[in-house]
Design a protein around this motif. Structure first.
Motif, short mmCIF file in Angstrom:
data_model
loop_
_atom_site.label_atom_id
_atom_site.label_comp_id
_atom_site.label_asym_id
_atom_site.label_seq_id
_atom_site.Cartn_x
_atom_site.Cartn_y
_atom_site.Cartn_z
N TYR A 336 0.58 -1.07 0.42
CA TYR A 336 -0.38 0.20 -0.05
C TYR A 336 0.95 1.71 0.35
CZ TYR A 336 -3.78 3.60 1.73
OH TYR A 336 -4.34 4.30 1.28
N ALA A 337 2.20 1.25 0.67
CA ALA A 337 2.66 2.42 1.45
C ALA A 337 3.17 2.51 -0.61
CB ALA A 337 4.14 2.22 1.89
N ARG A 340 1.02 4.15 -2.64
CA ARG A 340 0.92 5.69 -2.71
C ARG A 340 1.37 6.64 -2.58
NH1 ARG A 340 -1.86 8.52 -2.22
NH2 ARG A 340 -1.96 9.72 -0.04
N GLU A 343 2.61 6.59 -6.31
CA GLU A 343 1.03 7.97 -6.92
C GLU A 343 1.51 9.64 -6.55
OE1 GLU A 343 -3.13 5.31 -6.23
OE2 GLU A 343 -2.13 6.48 -4.45
N GLU A 344 1.84 9.88 -5.46
CA GLU A 344 1.77 10.75 -5.39
C GLU A 344 3.58 11.73 -6.65
OE1 GLU A 344 0.24 13.45 -4.01
OE2 GLU A 344 -1.16 11.19 -3.57
N LYS A 405 -2.59 1.39 7.19
CA LYS A 405 -3.26 2.20 6.21
C LYS A 405 -3.45 3.41 6.15
CE LYS A 405 -4.21 -1.90 3.02
NZ LYS A 405 -5.62 -2.40 1.88
N GLU A 406 -4.01 4.10 7.24
CA GLU A 406 -4.20 5.70 8.10
C GLU A 406 -2.98 6.19 8.19
OE1 GLU A 406 -4.86 8.53 10.60
OE2 GLU A 406 -4.44 6.32 11.29
N ASP A 409 -1.08 6.74 5.48
CA ASP A 409 -1.91 8.40 4.52
C ASP A 409 -1.06 9.31 4.90
OD1 ASP A 409 -2.81 6.68 2.33
OD2 ASP A 409 -4.79 6.75 3.73
N ARG A 410 -1.19 9.35 6.34
CA ARG A 410 -0.75 10.47 6.93
C ARG A 410 0.18 11.32 7.00
NH1 ARG A 410 -2.71 8.60 13.26
NH2 ARG A 410 -0.66 10.21 13.51
N VAL A 412 2.74 10.38 3.80
CA VAL A 412 2.65 10.58 3.01
C VAL A 412 2.05 12.16 2.22
CG1 VAL A 412 1.77 9.74 0.78
CG2 VAL A 412 2.11 7.51 1.86
N VAL A 413 0.91 12.11 2.59
CA VAL A 413 0.32 13.72 3.16
C VAL A 413 1.16 14.19 3.76
CG1 VAL A 413 -1.37 15.56 3.38
CG2 VAL A 413 -1.99 13.29 3.22
N LYS A 416 4.58 14.75 1.29
CA LYS A 416 4.69 15.17 0.36
C LYS A 416 4.29 16.49 -0.21
CE LYS A 416 1.85 14.94 -3.93
NZ LYS A 416 0.49 14.87 -5.01
#
Length: 427
Positions: A336-337, A340, A343-344, A405-406, A409-410, A412-413, A416
């Protein structure tokens, strides 16, 4: 011999002079002035401290997990090698406590003399069975395995051949060996063959390579290395420090992942990552282990591993065999990571593991990114020379089976935003 005595006389005279003339803050320095002079201008760390981007030696105030407290600041931990997420597991803690109660806090000697416990013997038996080799030796640190085993195996007429990006412990072990030292470009099998072509067929030639490269996260090309082993009559030693608990059946490592355990002559591993403890091992055939047991200096001249650390490693070994869902969870969150970050628009190289390099390619920005990430609640590790080439600096993002996964996501945001603001990737 007279030259030696003359040198001693001159040295003694120099010491007397320094003792008489060099006094600083009530301490007398005898023959140390030049050494102190060498290091007083070393101020690289202070430069980054003054810029408030120094990333090292931050104290963690509690157990290591996916979130930790550091200086009163809660951060997501993506800088750990605890791939299985077992460092805070109560079963391991209880096993370590029980070993303390039974055996005490230490062994007060080396394995060679008074420092062998039945606990050490049992762990060595279980590891050799798990890895798939005749026998193994357990050391007090993983670093000391490579540092001691490589020199113990090789003589001045032998050759040791290493990947350019092998771990520092392999590099130090190679340097301590009397063997002729050679290396090849990272994962470049044509270059490895070029090196091997020039070597005598009858000579012992040991290829030493990381199974998983600890900074970039890619795997060694073990199938191709095994082909070259047979073509040029070589031996192979694989460092599974970052492969155990991650790859292969029940986490047996990269050698098992490729189905090539029998083709690899020596397999090294550590307890400080997936096995939630401290220490390391070397596994091989019975005759090689017999030799190392009686000649490897870092084994016979180091105090043996503590009872608590030994029991912790053994319990972690049991858990990863009994809970395949733990390794599956690691791969689920890893995949998943990886998705992500791609994708970014992050540059993550050729990683195939829970180690994800986020390339920065600038030393100053690497420190800045690490500091900004920490302030944003994400702990990551900077990788700069000599751990990499100057043009390959990166921040190292690593996953545990217990990450969600949460949490990914935190992170990665947050990362980025920082990478875009610093002009490293596009928005």
């Amino acid at each position: 011999m007279q030259i030696y005595f003359d040198f001693l006389a001159r040295f003694a005279k120099k010491c007397v002079t320094l003792h008489a003339e060099t006094k600083v803050k009530n301490y007398t320095y005898i023959g140390m002035g030049q050494l102190q002079e060498r290091f007083k201008s070393y101020r690289e760390p202070q430069k980054y401290m003054e810029a408030d981007v120094y990333p090292y030696f931050r104290a963690i105030e509690g157990k290591q997990g996916t979130e930790v407290e550091m200086g009163g600041h809660k951060v997501l931990m993506f800088g750990s090698n605890a791939y299985t997420g077992l460092t805070g597991d109560q079963r391991i803690i209880d096993a370590a406590k029980a070993a303390l109660d039974k055996y005490g806090s230490g062994c007060a000697g080396s394995r060679f003399l008074n420092g062998t416990l039945d606990l050490h013997v049992q762990l060595e038996k279980e590891i050799s069975e798990f890895i798939g080799k005749d026998d193994c030796l357990c050391f007090s640190t993983g670093f000391s395995v490579n540092q001691g085993v490589i020199p113990a195996l090789l003589s001045k007429d032998d050759y040791v051949i290493c990947d350019d990006r092998d771990h520092a412990s392999i590099v130090d072990g190679r340097r301590l060996a009397f063997a002729k030292q050679l290396h090849y470009k990272h994962n470049d099998m044509e270059d490895l063959e070029r090196v091997l072509q020039k070597l005598p067929e009858e000579a012992i030639k040991l290829i030493v390579v990381d199974g998983v490269f600890s900074m970039e996260g890619d795997l060694c090309n073990l199938p191709a290395i095994v082909e070259l082993k047979h073509k040029y009559n070589c031996s192979i030693m694989v460092d599974e420090a970052h492969g155990i608990g991650v790859f292969g059946r029940q986490g047996r490592g990269v050698c098992d992942h490729f189905g090539l355990t029998d083709e690899v002559d020596l397999i090294m591993g550590t307890f400080s990552k997936s096995l939630a403890s401290i220490g390391g091992f070397i596994a091989s055939d019975a005759d090689t282990i017999n030799w190392l047991r009686h000649t490897c200096r870092t084994y016979i001249f180091s105090a043996s591993n503590t009872p608590a650390a030994t029991a912790a490693a053994m319990t972690a070994l049991h858990i990863i065999q009994q809970e395949p869902e733990r390794i599956q969870a690691l791969w689920d969150v890893t995949n998943y990571a990886l998705k992500r970050f791609r994708e970014e628009g992050f540059e993550i190289g050729d990683t195939e593991s829970p180690i994800i390099p986020l390339y920065v390619r600038d030393v100053e920005k690497t420190f800045l990114v690490t500091a900004l990430a920490f302030k944003a609640g994400v702990f990551i590790n900077p990788v700069i020379p000599p751990a990499c080439a100057p043009q390959d600096t990166l921040v190292r993002y690593a996953l545990m089976a217990t990450h969600t996964k949460e949490q990914v996501d935190r992170s990665v945001v947050a990362l980025k935003k920082i990478f875009v603001e610093q002009g490293i990737i596009k928005g």
